[in-house]
Design a protein around this motif. Structure first.
Motif, PDB file in Angstrom:
ATOM      1  N   VAL A  62      -4.060  -2.203  -2.425  1.00 34.26           N
ATOM      2  CA  VAL A  62      -2.718  -2.464  -1.813  1.00 34.26           C
ATOM      3  C   VAL A  62      -2.191  -3.447  -3.009  1.00 34.26           C
ATOM      4  N   LEU A  91      -8.040  -1.401   4.938  1.00 38.82           N
ATOM      5  CA  LEU A  91      -6.997  -1.113   4.288  1.00 38.82           C
ATOM      6  C   LEU A  91      -5.965  -1.513   5.026  1.00 38.82           C
ATOM      7  N   GLN A  92      -5.901  -0.736   6.462  1.00 37.31           N
ATOM      8  CA  GLN A  92      -4.402  -1.136   7.207  1.00 37.31           C
ATOM      9  C   GLN A  92      -4.111  -2.533   7.663  1.00 37.31           C
ATOM     10  N   ALA A  95      -1.722  -3.885   5.144  1.00 39.52           N
ATOM     11  CA  ALA A  95      -0.993  -2.602   4.014  1.00 39.52           C
ATOM     12  C   ALA A  95       0.184  -3.328   4.394  1.00 39.52           C
ATOM     13  N   LYS A  98       2.993  -5.104   2.324  1.00 39.85           N
ATOM     14  CA  LYS A  98       3.854  -3.830   0.858  1.00 39.85           C
ATOM     15  C   LYS A  98       4.067  -2.736   1.476  1.00 39.85           C
ATOM     16  N   LEU A 100       2.653   0.334   2.750  1.00 39.06           N
ATOM     17  CA  LEU A 100       2.218   1.281   2.628  1.00 39.06           C
ATOM     18  C   LEU A 100       1.195   1.957   3.508  1.00 39.06           C
ATOM     19  N   THR A 101       0.959   3.088   3.368  1.00 34.89           N
ATOM     20  CA  THR A 101       0.467   3.817   4.378  1.00 34.89           C
ATOM     21  C   THR A 101      -1.058   4.328   4.059  1.00 34.89           C
ATOM     22  N   VAL A 102      -1.539   4.622   5.057  1.00 35.56           N
ATOM     23  CA  VAL A 102      -3.862   4.830   4.733  1.00 35.56           C
ATOM     24  C   VAL A 102      -3.601   5.686   5.642  1.00 35.56           C
ATOM     25  N   HIS A 122      -0.125   6.986   1.022  1.00 35.14           N
ATOM     26  CA  HIS A 122      -0.226   5.477  -0.247  1.00 35.14           C
ATOM     27  C   HIS A 122      -1.884   5.745  -0.620  1.00 35.14           C
TER      28      HIS A 122
END
Length: 388
Positions: A62, A91-92, A95, A98, A100-102, A122
């Motif tokens: 991340v 991770l989600q 995320a 930032k 970001l997508t998981v 990402h």
């Protein structure tokens, strides 16, 4: 000396995301790995499940991924669907700050819907078979991956995934960071690690070096007639989440029915169930709606839950490594747990060998069970141990 996440180089944004989940201090494997991982250095980590290793690679992913990067820019390969779902959830949770997508990619779910999510993500968390399928169909492009994690590499090999993993790695750019996590780093796993990493920093974290966690091992002598009744008594006395291991898929379903007749709610998890059914069972268990999960070895391989207080081997494991994998589902993340193994008269000899090799002979004999004499071994000229 105990470091904080901030002192290890984690940004305040991610420190806040961790704090929101009541995670304030790093586990030993995280404290060891994070400084080098955050610097983009290849990492080789010997770390058992339950040691907090997921955050050791999730935080650097991340931190080192930017929302404007080509997608996917990070890839985590795991051996099982259940582990893929759990790593994705981890991770989600980090995320959003930032942007970001998981996405998770694994078998048993509609392929094209997964492919669409994967292409936009990402960070990709995947099992080898389904990811290779998507890559072969050109539904996902792995040429921009800058961070690659191989999680539970020893199990990946145990389950026969090395050919797929090799083919996936060949699709990745050579100029990348690789993080390699495994419970063992010997033999074939060590060779794989050397092949995939470039001048890695090497770390080892055993349960012994963590916050003290105790697994109490006990053995219980049972008969075919008393086995289910004994299990019911143990489940009713636990008050926590109980994971029960059986040998066969059919045995799992039958045991759930027998427990139901004794007014004990349980769910099964095995390879013949659809992915949706497995996820539903896991969700009921994880949330505590159902406090007993009956599983086969393969189905439980990816389980990574900290709240399991009891593991009961309704059918004893035949091999040392299966006993370790099973009982390692409790006593995690610094907590204590209980591992209970039921032993039928005809299983005494074989189970006593497993108990002896793992240092549990005293507990075995305390249950009134008799240990069989150690098996004689000879070493051939090639150095392989063989049984007489």
């Amino acid at each position: 000396m105990q470091h904080t996440f901030r002192e290890l180089g984690v940004s305040s944004t991610i420190v806040d995301a961790l704090s929101a989940r009541s995670i304030h201090e790093p586990f030993p494997i995280q404290a060891l790995v994070l400084p080098d991982a955050l610097a983009g250095i290849d990492v080789l980590a010997k770390s058992p499940t339950g040691s907090g290793k997921t955050l050791a690679f999730a935080v650097p992913i991340v931190e080192r991924t930017v929302a404007t990067d080509p997608r996917p820019t990070a890839l985590v390969l795991v051996p099982t669907r259940e582990l893929a779902a759990q790593v994705t959830a981890e991770l989600q949770s980090l995320a959003p700050p930032k942007k970001l997508t998981v996405a998770a990619v694994y078998g048993g779910m509609p392929l094209h819907a997964q492919a669409k999510r994967a292409a936009k993500a990402h960070v990709l968390v995947a099992t080898p078979g389904r990811l290779e399928d998507l890559a072969n169909r050109r539904l996902v492009d792995l040429s921009h991956v800058r961070t690659f994690v191989l999680d539970e590499a020893d199990r990946m090999l145990d389950m026969g995934f090395q050919p797929q993993v090799d083919r996936i790695v060949r699709r990745l750019p050579r100029n990348r960071q690789t993080m390699f996590f495994s419970a063992t780093l010997d033999g074939p796993v060590g060779e794989l690690a050397r092949a995939y990493t470039n001048s890695p920093a090497r770390f080892e974290a055993d349960h012994a070096n963590q916050t003290p966690s105790e697994i109490e091992h006990t053995f219980v002598s049972v008969t075919q007639d008393s086995k289910v009744e004994t299990l019911v008594e143990h489940i009713r006395s636990t008050g926590g989440l109980t994971l029960v291991f059986v040998r066969t898929k059919r045995g799992a379903d039958k045991l759930v029915q027998k427990l139901g007749r004794q007014n004990v709610r349980a769910v099964a998890m095995h390879g013949d169930m659809s992915q949706n059914a497995r996820e539903r069972a896991l969700s009921q268990f994880e949330s505590g709606k159902v406090s007993t999960l009956v599983a086969t070895d393969v189905a439980a391989r990816g389980l990574d839950l900290d709240d399991i207080t009891h593991v009961i081997n309704f059918d004893p494991p035949g091999e040392d490594k299966d006993y370790v994998h099973r009982t390692g589902r409790t006593g995690r993340a610094g907590r204590s747990g209980k591992a209970i193994t039921f032993v039928l008269p005809e299983q005494q000899a074989e189970t006593s060998h497993v108990a002896r090799r793992l240092g549990h002979t005293e507990q075995f004999e305390d249950a009134g069970l008799r240990s069989a004499r150690p098996k004689l071994m000879y070493t051939s000229r090639r150095g392989r141990r063989s049984k007489w």
